[in-house]
Write an enzyme that holds these catalytic residues in place. Structure first.
Site, PDB file in Angstrom:
ATOM      1  CB  SER A 141      -0.970  -0.055   1.182  1.00 33.80           C
ATOM      2  OG  SER A 141      -2.010   0.889   1.040  1.00 33.80           O
ATOM      3  CG  ASP A 269      -7.372  -1.688  -3.712  1.00 36.66           C
ATOM      4  OD1 ASP A 269      -8.029  -0.977  -2.926  1.00 36.66           O
ATOM      5  OD2 ASP A 269      -6.173  -1.950  -3.537  1.00 36.66           O
ATOM      6  CG  HIS A 297      -6.034  -1.839  -0.072  1.00 42.94           C
ATOM      7  ND1 HIS A 297      -5.449  -1.159  -1.101  1.00 42.94           N
ATOM      8  CD2 HIS A 297      -5.318  -1.518   1.035  1.00 42.94           C
ATOM      9  CE1 HIS A 297      -4.439  -0.432  -0.656  1.00 42.94           C
ATOM     10  NE2 HIS A 297      -4.336  -0.646   0.650  1.00 42.94           N
TER      11      HIS A 297
END
Length: 326
Positions: A141, A269, A297
């Site tokens: 991320s 996502d 995600h």
């Protein structure tokens, strides 16, 4: 992950994001046991690094950069730690400033484009390793976008430090991701979750450094754009959120990468929109894109309920391993 298929009992990007983080199995057996080191930064601050040593000092070292408000105890970090241990590799999670359980000292925190900090951490990880000992890096991320920004800025010099890098669920277009997380369900769930820890940390920073920013404006911030405008952007040398998101995004610079690089993003996502992801024509020859239809995600769950999250580290780690010396 390019061939990943989500289990039928866990449909949709939100479930594939939330369930793995909260309930899926991370490891078989006991959670990883880390050894913590504290490093002094060039500006007199500190970062905490959680490590697992390998039996062989010359074994590869996998360095993992965590996501927004993550740590070495995040579900993906523990799964990567288990993967590394099974391979006989060393493993390290350098915490971004303020994410190790103790507030950092300097009038700054961390951000998605923090490539200079990434570079310093990687160099510190490499220091003292036996000659020829390989170093691999993965980022998740926010940590994935920052790692990509480092690879882009480092260019041909990146291979002096790492053999290969991988970014998982990186918001490579920060403006698109920021807009997505600020709407509807995402705002109610994910934005609220992030701000619930980011605001107290910012207030602790203000107590350390009175006058650093406008307290009332920070308390009024209802999304990441407003928070970054008050806190993240000005503390790290950006004009405002739009300047930060524009200069911090990895997507515009992927042609500049000169080290083997894997970029993994699920098309469902919740807060990295599919239409914001790079196309093959937008990346250089050293970049491989995996964009499965599902995974959420940093989710990518597998198996029967409650499922597990070992598949993503195994596939990403396996790709990284292909770039080790034979």
């Amino acid at each position: 992950m390019q061939s990943y298929r989500a289990p039928h009992w866990l449909p949709g990007g939100n479930l594939q994001t939330i369930w793995p983080a909260l309930w899926a199995r991370r490891v078989d057996g006991a959670p990883p046991v880390y050894r913590r080191e504290r490093w002094t930064t060039p500006d007199g601050d500190f970062v905490d690094v959680d490590r697992i040593d390998a039996a062989d000092p010359a074994a590869p070292l996998l360095v993992l950069f965590h996501g927004l408000e993550g740590s070495s105890r995040s579900h993906y970090a523990e799964a990567f730690a288990a993967f590394a241990a099974a391979r006989g590799w060393a493993f390290a999670v350098p915490h971004f400033r303020g994410c190790s359980g103790e507030i950092n000292l300097a009038p700054r925190a961390y951000h998605s484009g923090d490539f200079e900090e990434i570079g310093w951490m990687l160099e510190r990880c490499a220091a003292g390793r036996p000659p020829g000992a390989a170093l691999l890096a993965a980022g998740v991320s926010l940590g994935g976008n920052a790692l990509l920004r480092w690879a882009e800025e480092a260019g041909t010099t990146a291979t002096r430090t790492v053999r290969a890098v991988a970014a998982v669920s990186a918001p490579v277009d920060l403006a698109a991701g920021g807009a997505a997380i600020g709407r509807g369900f995402n705002r109610l769930v994910y934005t609220r979750m992030f701000l619930s820890t980011m605001k107290p940390k910012a207030l602790a920073k203000l107590a350390q450094h009175p006058g650093l920013f406008d307290r009332d404006a920070l308390l009024a911030a209802g999304d990441l754009h407003a928070f970054d405008n008050v806190f993240t952007a000005p503390l790290h040398g950006f004009r405002d959120t739009d300047d930060y998101w524009g200069r911090g995004s990895a997507k515009p610079h992927l042609q500049a990468v000169r080290v083997p690089t894997l970029v993994v993003n699920a098309l469902n996502d919740p807060f990295v929109p599919a239409d914001s992801l790079p196309r093959p024509s937008e990346v250089g020859p050293h970049v491989t894109l995996w964009q499965p239809a599902h995974g959420g995600h940093v989710g990518f769950p597998l198996g029967l309920p409650p499922g597990h999250v070992r598949g993503m580290p195994e596939r990403v780690g396996g790709w990284l391993a292909q770039h080790l010396p034979r």
